[in-house]
Design a protein around this motif. Structure first.
Motif, PDB file in Angstrom:
ATOM      1  N   GLN A  35       0.827  -1.210   0.000  1.00 21.01           N
ATOM      2  CA  GLN A  35       0.000   0.000   0.000  1.00 21.01           C
ATOM      3  C   GLN A  35       0.861   1.259   0.000  1.00 21.01           C
ATOM      4  O   GLN A  35       0.498   2.260  -0.626  1.00 21.01           O
ATOM      5  CB  GLN A  35      -0.939  -0.016   1.209  1.00 21.01           C
ATOM      6  CG  GLN A  35      -2.077  -1.017   1.067  1.00 21.01           C
ATOM      7  CD  GLN A  35      -3.103  -0.910   2.184  1.00 21.01           C
ATOM      8  OE1 GLN A  35      -3.296   0.154   2.766  1.00 21.01           O
ATOM      9  NE2 GLN A  35      -3.764  -2.009   2.484  1.00 21.01           N
ATOM     10  N   ILE A  36       2.008   1.210   0.672  1.00 17.36           N
ATOM     11  CA  ILE A  36       2.923   2.354   0.644  1.00 17.36           C
ATOM     12  C   ILE A  36       3.439   2.572  -0.778  1.00 17.36           C
ATOM     13  O   ILE A  36       3.506   3.699  -1.265  1.00 17.36           O
ATOM     14  CB  ILE A  36       4.086   2.144   1.627  1.00 17.36           C
ATOM     15  CG1 ILE A  36       3.578   2.225   3.071  1.00 17.36           C
ATOM     16  CG2 ILE A  36       5.187   3.187   1.402  1.00 17.36           C
ATOM     17  CD1 ILE A  36       4.597   1.814   4.105  1.00 17.36           C
ATOM     18  N   ARG A  37       3.815   1.483  -1.460  1.00 22.41           N
ATOM     19  CA  ARG A  37       4.295   1.602  -2.844  1.00 22.41           C
ATOM     20  C   ARG A  37       3.228   2.210  -3.742  1.00 22.41           C
ATOM     21  O   ARG A  37       3.521   3.042  -4.608  1.00 22.41           O
ATOM     22  CB  ARG A  37       4.688   0.229  -3.389  1.00 22.41           C
ATOM     23  CG  ARG A  37       5.917  -0.396  -2.758  1.00 22.41           C
ATOM     24  CD  ARG A  37       6.305  -1.677  -3.490  1.00 22.41           C
ATOM     25  NE  ARG A  37       7.361  -2.387  -2.790  1.00 22.41           N
ATOM     26  CZ  ARG A  37       7.169  -3.418  -1.968  1.00 22.41           C
ATOM     27  NH1 ARG A  37       5.927  -3.853  -1.744  1.00 22.41           N
ATOM     28  NH2 ARG A  37       8.178  -4.009  -1.370  1.00 22.41           N
ATOM     29  N   GLU A  38       1.992   1.793  -3.554  1.00 21.67           N
ATOM     30  CA  GLU A  38       0.918   2.209  -4.454  1.00 21.67           C
ATOM     31  C   GLU A  38       0.370   3.595  -4.119  1.00 21.67           C
ATOM     32  O   GLU A  38       0.047   4.373  -5.023  1.00 21.67           O
ATOM     33  CB  GLU A  38      -0.226   1.187  -4.413  1.00 21.67           C
ATOM     34  CG  GLU A  38       0.135  -0.186  -4.957  1.00 21.67           C
ATOM     35  CD  GLU A  38       0.515  -0.144  -6.425  1.00 21.67           C
ATOM     36  OE1 GLU A  38      -0.055   0.681  -7.164  1.00 21.67           O
ATOM     37  OE2 GLU A  38       1.388  -0.932  -6.831  1.00 21.67           O
ATOM     38  N   CYS A  39       0.270   3.912  -2.832  1.00 20.20           N
ATOM     39  CA  CYS A  39      -0.449   5.125  -2.423  1.00 20.20           C
ATOM     40  C   CYS A  39       0.422   6.166  -1.739  1.00 20.20           C
ATOM     41  O   CYS A  39      -0.007   7.311  -1.585  1.00 20.20           O
ATOM     42  CB  CYS A  39      -1.597   4.752  -1.469  1.00 20.20           C
ATOM     43  SG  CYS A  39      -2.701   3.469  -2.106  1.00 20.20           S
ATOM     44  N   GLY A  40       1.628   5.773  -1.312  1.00 18.30           N
ATOM     45  CA  GLY A  40       2.457   6.688  -0.544  1.00 18.30           C
ATOM     46  C   GLY A  40       2.262   6.498   0.942  1.00 18.30           C
ATOM     47  O   GLY A  40       1.178   6.082   1.396  1.00 18.30           O
ATOM     48  N   GLY A 107      12.539  -2.005  -9.278  1.00 15.19           N
ATOM     49  CA  GLY A 107      11.238  -1.364  -9.351  1.00 15.19           C
ATOM     50  C   GLY A 107      10.530  -1.334  -8.013  1.00 15.19           C
ATOM     51  O   GLY A 107      10.116  -0.279  -7.531  1.00 15.19           O
ATOM     52  N   LYS A 108      10.433  -2.493  -7.354  1.00 14.36           N
ATOM     53  CA  LYS A 108       9.729  -2.556  -6.070  1.00 14.36           C
ATOM     54  C   LYS A 108      10.448  -1.751  -4.996  1.00 14.36           C
ATOM     55  O   LYS A 108       9.842  -0.986  -4.257  1.00 14.36           O
ATOM     56  CB  LYS A 108       9.592  -4.015  -5.616  1.00 14.36           C
ATOM     57  CG  LYS A 108       8.610  -4.827  -6.439  1.00 14.36           C
ATOM     58  CD  LYS A 108       8.413  -6.208  -5.854  1.00 14.36           C
ATOM     59  CE  LYS A 108       7.656  -6.157  -4.547  1.00 14.36           C
ATOM     60  NZ  LYS A 108       7.318  -7.491  -4.019  1.00 14.36           N
ATOM     61  N   ASP A 109      11.767  -1.919  -4.894  1.00 11.61           N
ATOM     62  CA  ASP A 109      12.494  -1.256  -3.824  1.00 11.61           C
ATOM     63  C   ASP A 109      12.629   0.244  -4.066  1.00 11.61           C
ATOM     64  O   ASP A 109      12.560   1.039  -3.132  1.00 11.61           O
ATOM     65  CB  ASP A 109      13.877  -1.885  -3.645  1.00 11.61           C
ATOM     66  CG  ASP A 109      13.804  -3.210  -2.889  1.00 11.61           C
ATOM     67  OD1 ASP A 109      12.689  -3.620  -2.535  1.00 11.61           O
ATOM     68  OD2 ASP A 109      14.848  -3.828  -2.671  1.00 11.61           O
ATOM     69  N   ALA A 110      12.837   0.641  -5.317  1.00  7.30           N
ATOM     70  CA  ALA A 110      12.936   2.069  -5.606  1.00  7.30           C
ATOM     71  C   ALA A 110      11.606   2.765  -5.326  1.00  7.30           C
ATOM     72  O   ALA A 110      11.573   3.876  -4.781  1.00  7.30           O
ATOM     73  CB  ALA A 110      13.357   2.295  -7.063  1.00  7.30           C
ATOM     74  N   ARG A 111      10.506   2.122  -5.681  1.00 11.81           N
ATOM     75  CA  ARG A 111       9.193   2.692  -5.391  1.00 11.81           C
ATOM     76  C   ARG A 111       8.984   2.851  -3.889  1.00 11.81           C
ATOM     77  O   ARG A 111       8.453   3.858  -3.417  1.00 11.81           O
ATOM     78  CB  ARG A 111       8.090   1.806  -5.966  1.00 11.81           C
ATOM     79  CG  ARG A 111       7.890   1.956  -7.462  1.00 11.81           C
ATOM     80  CD  ARG A 111       7.033   0.834  -8.002  1.00 11.81           C
ATOM     81  NE  ARG A 111       5.719   0.780  -7.384  1.00 11.81           N
ATOM     82  CZ  ARG A 111       4.976  -0.323  -7.317  1.00 11.81           C
ATOM     83  NH1 ARG A 111       5.440  -1.456  -7.812  1.00 11.81           N
ATOM     84  NH2 ARG A 111       3.786  -0.291  -6.769  1.00 11.81           N
ATOM     85  N   LEU A 112       9.418   1.838  -3.140  1.00  6.66           N
ATOM     86  CA  LEU A 112       9.246   1.890  -1.697  1.00  6.66           C
ATOM     87  C   LEU A 112      10.087   3.007  -1.086  1.00  6.66           C
ATOM     88  O   LEU A 112       9.618   3.770  -0.237  1.00  6.66           O
ATOM     89  CB  LEU A 112       9.628   0.541  -1.083  1.00  6.66           C
ATOM     90  CG  LEU A 112       9.384   0.371   0.415  1.00  6.66           C
ATOM     91  CD1 LEU A 112       7.918   0.578   0.759  1.00  6.66           C
ATOM     92  CD2 LEU A 112       9.849  -1.011   0.870  1.00  6.66           C
ATOM     93  N   MET A 113      11.346   3.130  -1.527  1.00 10.31           N
ATOM     94  CA  MET A 113      12.213   4.182  -0.995  1.00 10.31           C
ATOM     95  C   MET A 113      11.675   5.566  -1.347  1.00 10.31           C
ATOM     96  O   MET A 113      11.711   6.485  -0.534  1.00 10.31           O
ATOM     97  CB  MET A 113      13.644   4.002  -1.503  1.00 10.31           C
ATOM     98  CG  MET A 113      14.374   2.847  -0.833  1.00 10.31           C
ATOM     99  SD  MET A 113      16.142   2.779  -1.195  1.00 10.31           S
ATOM    100  CE  MET A 113      16.118   2.102  -2.850  1.00 10.31           C
ATOM    101  N   GLN A 114      11.162   5.712  -2.569  1.00  7.99           N
ATOM    102  CA  GLN A 114      10.587   6.991  -2.964  1.00  7.99           C
ATOM    103  C   GLN A 114       9.347   7.325  -2.130  1.00  7.99           C
ATOM    104  O   GLN A 114       9.164   8.455  -1.693  1.00  7.99           O
ATOM    105  CB  GLN A 114      10.230   6.967  -4.448  1.00  7.99           C
ATOM    106  CG  GLN A 114      11.438   7.011  -5.373  1.00  7.99           C
ATOM    107  CD  GLN A 114      11.026   6.842  -6.822  1.00  7.99           C
ATOM    108  OE1 GLN A 114      10.093   6.125  -7.149  1.00  7.99           O
ATOM    109  NE2 GLN A 114      11.752   7.509  -7.712  1.00  7.99           N
ATOM    110  N   ALA A 115       8.504   6.318  -1.911  1.00 12.20           N
ATOM    111  CA  ALA A 115       7.269   6.538  -1.162  1.00 12.20           C
ATOM    112  C   ALA A 115       7.546   6.890   0.293  1.00 12.20           C
ATOM    113  O   ALA A 115       6.757   7.595   0.935  1.00 12.20           O
ATOM    114  CB  ALA A 115       6.378   5.296  -1.236  1.00 12.20           C
ATOM    115  N   LEU A 116       8.666   6.413   0.823  1.00 11.39           N
ATOM    116  CA  LEU A 116       9.013   6.680   2.214  1.00 11.39           C
ATOM    117  C   LEU A 116       9.909   7.902   2.365  1.00 11.39           C
ATOM    118  O   LEU A 116      10.312   8.243   3.479  1.00 11.39           O
ATOM    119  CB  LEU A 116       9.730   5.458   2.812  1.00 11.39           C
ATOM    120  CG  LEU A 116       8.853   4.240   3.096  1.00 11.39           C
ATOM    121  CD1 LEU A 116       9.722   3.027   3.391  1.00 11.39           C
ATOM    122  CD2 LEU A 116       7.910   4.508   4.264  1.00 11.39           C
ATOM    123  N   GLY A 117      10.220   8.557   1.245  1.00 11.24           N
ATOM    124  CA  GLY A 117      11.210   9.624   1.239  1.00 11.24           C
ATOM    125  C   GLY A 117      11.037  10.665   2.322  1.00 11.24           C
ATOM    126  O   GLY A 117      11.958  10.938   3.099  1.00 11.24           O
TER     127      GLY A 117
END
Length: 214
Positions: A35-40, A107-117
Motif C-alpha cells: 500500500q505504501i508503494r501504491e499510495c504513498g 522497481g519494487k524497492d525504488a518505489r518503496l524508498m521513494q514513497a518513504l522519502g
C-alpha cells in the motif's frame, strides 16, 4: 507475589502476540508495504491495512502501537540480501552480476524508498529500519566483493574509487526514475557498470569475460 505480579503483564503480552501466526504477520507486512508503494506513506492507515487483510484495527494497534512502528517492523521483516552468493571469480564479473540482481528488484524497492522519502526524514526509527532492510545488507555484500577483488590483486587497496562504488550503484537506482520516468532494469544497470563503475576502478577489461568471448 511480587515476582508473579511482574510476570503477569509480560505473560499477557506474550499470549496476545502468540495469536498472530508468522504467516498472518507476513500478510500484514506485505499489505502495508504494498500500500505504501501504491499510495504513498501518508495515505496508508492502520485502518486501511486492517480492512485489506480482514482483521480488526485493534489487532494491529495491540501488536504495533503506531504506524511508524508497524512500517519499521515490516521493513525489518522484509530484509533480504539480494547480492548474497554473487562470486563469479572476478570483481568485474561480480559487479555485473550484482547489477543484474539489482535490476530484478529495483522497481519494487525504488518505489518503496521513494514513497518513504519524506517520512524517513521525520522519523529516525523508520529511517534506520529502511537502511537495515534495503541498504546496509547490500552495501556489506558489495564491500565483500570489493575486498575479494583487492585480495586477488585486481584493484589496489587504496584505490580512491572503492568507497564510492555503493553510492554509484544505489544512486543510479534512485535517480533514474526521476530523470527518465523509468526504473533501472538489469540491462541498463549492466551498461552503467561497464561504462562507469569498471572504468572508475581501472577495470576496463575483464580477463574472464574476454577469454569467454574469444
Amino acid at each position: 507475589m511480587t515476582s508473579q505480579a511482574a510476570d503477569g503483564p509480560e505473560m499477557a503480552t506474550a499470549s496476545r502476540r502468540s495469536k498472530i501466526t508468522p504467516e498472518r504477520e507476513r500478510e500484514f507486512f506485505d499489505a502495508v508495504l504494498e500500500q505504501i508503494r501504491e499510495c504513498g506513506y501518508e495515505s496508508v492507515t492502520m485502518e486501511g491495512v486492517a480492512a485489506s487483510t480482514r482483521c480488526s484495527k485493534s489487532t494491529l494497534y495491540r501488536q504495533w502501537k503506531t504506524k511508524p512502528q508497524f512500517v519499521a517492523a515490516a521493513l525489518r521483516a522484509s530484509r533480504r540480501v539480494r547480492f548474497a552468493g554473487v562470486d563469479t571469480g572476478t570483481l568485474a564479473g561480480d559487479l555485473r552480476e550484482a547489477a543484474r540482481a539489482a535490476g530484478d528488484w529495483s522497481g519494487k524497492d525504488a518505489r518503496l524508498m521513494q514513497a518513504l522519502g519524506h517520512a524517513v526524514t521525520a522519523d529516525p526509527e523508520l529511517a534506520q529500519a529502511l537502511r537495515e532492510a534495503l541498504v546496509l545488507p547490500e552495501i556489506a555484500a558489495l564491500q565483500e566483493m570489493l575486498a575479494r577483488g583487492v585480495e586477488r590483486g585486481e584493484v589496489a587497496a587504496d584505490h580512491p574509487a572503492l568507497e564510492y562504488i555503493p553510492a554509484m550503484l544505489f544512486g543510479v537506482l534512485r535517480v533514474r526514475p526521476v530523470l527518465s520516468g523509468q526504473y533501472a532494469d538489469a540491462d541498463y544497470l549492466v551498461r552503467f557498470v561497464e561504462a562507469t563503475v569498471l572504468p572508475a576502478l581501472g577495470l576496463t577489461q575483464d580477463p574472464g569475460r574476454r577469454s569467454r568471448d574469444d
